[in-house]
Design a protein around this motif. Structure first.
Motif, PDB file in Angstrom:
ATOM      1  N   VAL A 187      27.533  97.887  52.357  1.00 61.91           N
ATOM      2  CA  VAL A 187      27.990  97.338  53.641  1.00 61.91           C
ATOM      3  C   VAL A 187      28.730  96.019  53.399  1.00 61.91           C
ATOM      4  N   GLU A 188      29.964  95.956  53.834  1.00 65.81           N
ATOM      5  CA  GLU A 188      30.784  94.759  53.673  1.00 65.81           C
ATOM      6  C   GLU A 188      30.614  93.860  54.901  1.00 65.81           C
ATOM      7  N   GLU A 189      31.143  92.646  54.816  1.00 66.34           N
ATOM      8  CA  GLU A 189      31.132  91.782  55.997  1.00 66.34           C
ATOM      9  C   GLU A 189      32.016  92.434  57.058  1.00 66.34           C
ATOM     10  N   ASN A 190      31.602  92.416  58.296  1.00 64.70           N
ATOM     11  CA  ASN A 190      32.325  93.091  59.377  1.00 64.70           C
ATOM     12  C   ASN A 190      32.522  94.581  59.034  1.00 64.70           C
ATOM     13  N   PRO A 191      31.422  95.322  58.982  1.00 64.93           N
ATOM     14  CA  PRO A 191      31.473  96.703  58.457  1.00 64.93           C
ATOM     15  C   PRO A 191      32.436  97.592  59.226  1.00 64.93           C
ATOM     16  N   SER A 192      33.113  98.438  58.474  1.00 61.77           N
ATOM     17  CA  SER A 192      34.097  99.313  59.105  1.00 61.77           C
ATOM     18  C   SER A 192      33.463 100.648  59.473  1.00 61.77           C
ATOM     19  N   THR A 193      34.111 101.329  60.378  1.00 63.81           N
ATOM     20  CA  THR A 193      33.631 102.640  60.819  1.00 63.81           C
ATOM     21  C   THR A 193      33.610 103.626  59.634  1.00 63.81           C
ATOM     22  N   TYR A 194      34.489 103.411  58.659  1.00 66.60           N
ATOM     23  CA  TYR A 194      34.509 104.303  57.486  1.00 66.60           C
ATOM     24  C   TYR A 194      33.255 104.121  56.628  1.00 66.60           C
ATOM     25  N   THR A 195      32.800 102.865  56.528  1.00 64.25           N
ATOM     26  CA  THR A 195      31.559 102.606  55.780  1.00 64.25           C
ATOM     27  C   THR A 195      30.382 103.316  56.460  1.00 64.25           C
ATOM     28  N   ILE A 196      30.374 103.269  57.768  1.00 64.00           N
ATOM     29  CA  ILE A 196      29.292 103.933  58.515  1.00 64.00           C
ATOM     30  C   ILE A 196      29.279 105.429  58.186  1.00 64.00           C
ATOM     31  N   MET A 197      30.460 106.021  58.157  1.00 65.07           N
ATOM     32  CA  MET A 197      30.531 107.470  57.912  1.00 65.07           C
ATOM     33  C   MET A 197      30.131 107.817  56.474  1.00 65.07           C
ATOM     34  N   LYS A 219      22.145 100.410  62.497  1.00 64.76           N
ATOM     35  CA  LYS A 219      22.013 101.043  63.826  1.00 64.76           C
ATOM     36  C   LYS A 219      23.035 102.171  63.983  1.00 64.76           C
ATOM     37  N   ALA A 220      24.268 101.860  63.621  1.00 61.20           N
ATOM     38  CA  ALA A 220      25.338 102.865  63.788  1.00 61.20           C
ATOM     39  C   ALA A 220      25.120 104.050  62.845  1.00 61.20           C
ATOM     40  N   ILE A 221      24.609 103.761  61.650  1.00 63.53           N
ATOM     41  CA  ILE A 221      24.332 104.846  60.689  1.00 63.53           C
ATOM     42  C   ILE A 221      23.201 105.734  61.224  1.00 63.53           C
ATOM     43  N   ALA A 222      22.166 105.106  61.784  1.00 65.83           N
ATOM     44  CA  ALA A 222      21.044 105.881  62.349  1.00 65.83           C
ATOM     45  C   ALA A 222      21.528 106.776  63.489  1.00 65.83           C
ATOM     46  N   LEU A 223      22.507 106.286  64.234  1.00 67.11           N
ATOM     47  CA  LEU A 223      23.103 107.100  65.311  1.00 67.11           C
ATOM     48  C   LEU A 223      23.834 108.304  64.717  1.00 67.11           C
ATOM     49  N   ASP A 245      32.081 113.546  64.748  1.00 70.69           N
ATOM     50  CA  ASP A 245      32.979 112.839  63.836  1.00 70.69           C
ATOM     51  C   ASP A 245      33.035 111.349  64.191  1.00 70.69           C
ATOM     52  N   ILE A 246      33.862 110.631  63.471  1.00 74.96           N
ATOM     53  CA  ILE A 246      33.920 109.157  63.565  1.00 74.96           C
ATOM     54  C   ILE A 246      34.182 108.653  64.994  1.00 74.96           C
ATOM     55  N   SER A 247      34.854 109.472  65.798  1.00 72.75           N
ATOM     56  CA  SER A 247      35.206 109.021  67.152  1.00 72.75           C
ATOM     57  C   SER A 247      33.965 108.839  68.029  1.00 72.75           C
ATOM     58  N   TYR A 248      32.834 109.447  67.611  1.00 75.48           N
ATOM     59  CA  TYR A 248      31.613 109.308  68.420  1.00 75.48           C
ATOM     60  C   TYR A 248      31.122 107.862  68.465  1.00 75.48           C
ATOM     61  N   LEU A 249      31.443 107.101  67.422  1.00 76.30           N
ATOM     62  CA  LEU A 249      30.964 105.712  67.373  1.00 76.30           C
ATOM     63  C   LEU A 249      31.422 104.930  68.608  1.00 76.30           C
ATOM     64  N   TYR A 250      32.663 105.119  69.007  1.00 77.62           N
ATOM     65  CA  TYR A 250      33.193 104.376  70.158  1.00 77.62           C
ATOM     66  C   TYR A 250      33.282 105.245  71.424  1.00 77.62           C
ATOM     67  N   LYS A 251      32.580 106.369  71.422  1.00 75.22           N
ATOM     68  CA  LYS A 251      32.619 107.247  72.601  1.00 75.22           C
ATOM     69  C   LYS A 251      31.795 106.607  73.722  1.00 75.22           C
ATOM     70  N   PRO A 252      32.424 106.306  74.837  1.00 75.82           N
ATOM     71  CA  PRO A 252      31.714 105.537  75.869  1.00 75.82           C
ATOM     72  C   PRO A 252      30.615 106.301  76.591  1.00 75.82           C
ATOM     73  N   ASP A 253      30.715 107.608  76.652  1.00 79.62           N
ATOM     74  CA  ASP A 253      29.737 108.341  77.465  1.00 79.62           C
ATOM     75  C   ASP A 253      28.836 109.247  76.627  1.00 79.62           C
ATOM     76  N   GLY A 254      28.810 109.049  75.308  1.00 81.51           N
ATOM     77  CA  GLY A 254      27.919 109.858  74.473  1.00 81.51           C
ATOM     78  C   GLY A 254      26.502 109.312  74.534  1.00 81.51           C
ATOM     79  N   ASP A 255      25.478 110.174  74.330  1.00 82.43           N
ATOM     80  CA  ASP A 255      24.122 109.619  74.336  1.00 82.43           C
ATOM     81  C   ASP A 255      23.911 108.818  73.052  1.00 82.43           C
ATOM     82  N   SER A 256      22.938 107.922  73.097  1.00 81.32           N
ATOM     83  CA  SER A 256      22.745 106.971  71.996  1.00 81.32           C
ATOM     84  C   SER A 256      21.461 107.249  71.222  1.00 81.32           C
TER      85      SER A 256
END
Ligand SMILES: [Fe+2]
Length: 374
Positions: free
Chosen positions: A70-80, A107-111, A119-130
């Protein structure tokens, strides 16, 4: 003070004490049977926190896998990337160890492990369950408060933004041990302590503030003030100070869990993205400007409870502790312009300020520090 309505929601079980990880193996091991440990590359190894966690898991017979990228200010690619590891290793809970970046990433990885078919777009999906795997957090810096918030801030390289994901993911367990701060550099200590202070200020000066969130702010400011002379460079920290600095950070986290952050945080993201200014240093850059626009009685309360005599006194301590920006003035002005534009067109962020904010005020806040430098 407020309309007759207040709510408090803090679903994280918190233990703050020396040897918190060792003392709470039972609570940690109750989260699952195979853990994904999420950290950065170095600090969790250097400060002993990662070893404390693996020793605790080993003693309970819980297997574990390490993701330390995990880098500083982690990217969505690192999460994936971590998600793929977690899925292939069949982990059933996640432990984030470190500063805000590893904890937010955990947290994002656990999600995403729980949502293995997305796919990666779920991270910023506003209406997906958490829904997520269970998460434990072990902070090793004193700023983010991520161990007690539902917030996960990621960077999205495709859109060139740093932004909270819309999913609210509170850790199930926070094991907080101030001893890890001993290994943080003076700069990290200062930058993260100022992040905690900005959380307290922005939670107090916030349209969502209520009696409970302000209870956290008040206790947080009092704990924070006890370490002010360390930030001024007047004495070295001891164990009691590390405890207080962690306590202030967690209380500040609980406060923003209720209110969110407001203008200084909103303005800071461009500074971090484009100028690589560390998060706490970037948020505190805008605090003097924000305080100067606040009602006098609120400003006096916040400054005095944190131990400052004036806005100028705050600026003096901030500049000494966090140091100057490492960028040419022209470049800073260019980024401030972007920051004003981005925050000024974010009605949700503007609405969190407890007073009306127009573009002229936002500019005054943004340029306050630059224009008042000697
Ligand atoms: Fe922050």
């Amino acid at each position: 003070m407020f309309k007759n309505s207040s709510a408090f929601y803090m679903p994280t079980r918190v233990f703050e004490e020396k040897d918190a990880v060792k003392n709470h193996v039972r609570e940690l091991s109750a989260l699952g049977s195979r853990a994904l440990i999420v950290t950065g590359r170095h600090s969790a190894m250097a400060n002993g926190s990662c070893k404390d966690v693996t020793d605790a898991l080993d003693s309970a017979g819980i297997s574990h896998v390490l993701f330390n990228e995990v880098e500083e200010n982690p990217s969505t690619y690192t999460i994936m990337k971590a998600r793929d590891l977690g899925v292939s290793e069949k982990v059933d809970f996640v432990i984030g160890i470190g500063g805000g970046s590893p904890m937010d990433a955990a947290k994002a990885i656990a999600l995403m492990i729980r949502k293995a078919d997305k796919d990666i777009s779920y991270l910023y999906k506003p209406d997906g369950d958490s829904l997520t795997l269970p998460v434990a957090a072990v902070p090793t810096t004193c700023g983010t408060g991520s161990e007690v918030t539902g917030v996960s801030v990621l960077t999205d390289p495709d859109r060139q933004i740093k932004k909270s994901i819309p999913h609210k993911i509170f850790p199930d367990l926070a094991l907080v041990d101030g001893r890890y701060l001993k290994y943080a550099s003076g700069k990290i200590l200062a930058n993260t302590a100022f992040d905690a202070l900005t959380h307290l200020v922005e939670s107090y000066l916030n349209s969502k503030a209520n009696d409970y969130s302000r209870m956290c702010v008040d206790a947080g400011l009092k704990a924070w003030a006890k370490s002010l002379d360390i930030l001024k460079g007047e004495r070295e920290p001891g164990d009691g100070d590390y405890y207080n600095m962690m306590l202030a950070s967690s209380l500040a986290g609980m406060a923003i869990a209720h209110t969110g952050t407001t203008l200084p945080h909103g303005l800071s993201y461009s500074m971090t993205y484009f100028l690589h200014v560390p998060h706490g240093k970037a948020t505190a850059y805008f605090t003097a400007g924000y305080l100067s626009e606040a009602p006098e009685k609120d400003r006096d309360y916040l400054l005095q409870t944190a131990g400052f005599s004036s806005v100028q006194d705050f600026q003096k301590v901030y500049r000494k502790a966090c140091g100057p920006l490492d960028a040419e003035e022209d470049k800073v002005r260019e980024v401030l312009k972007k920051a004003v534009l981005e925050t000024g067109t974010n009605p949700a962020k503007l609405a969190l300020a407890p007073f009306p904010v127009d573009m002229a005020m936002l500019e005054r806040i943004a340029y306050f520090e630059l224009d008042s430098e000697e």
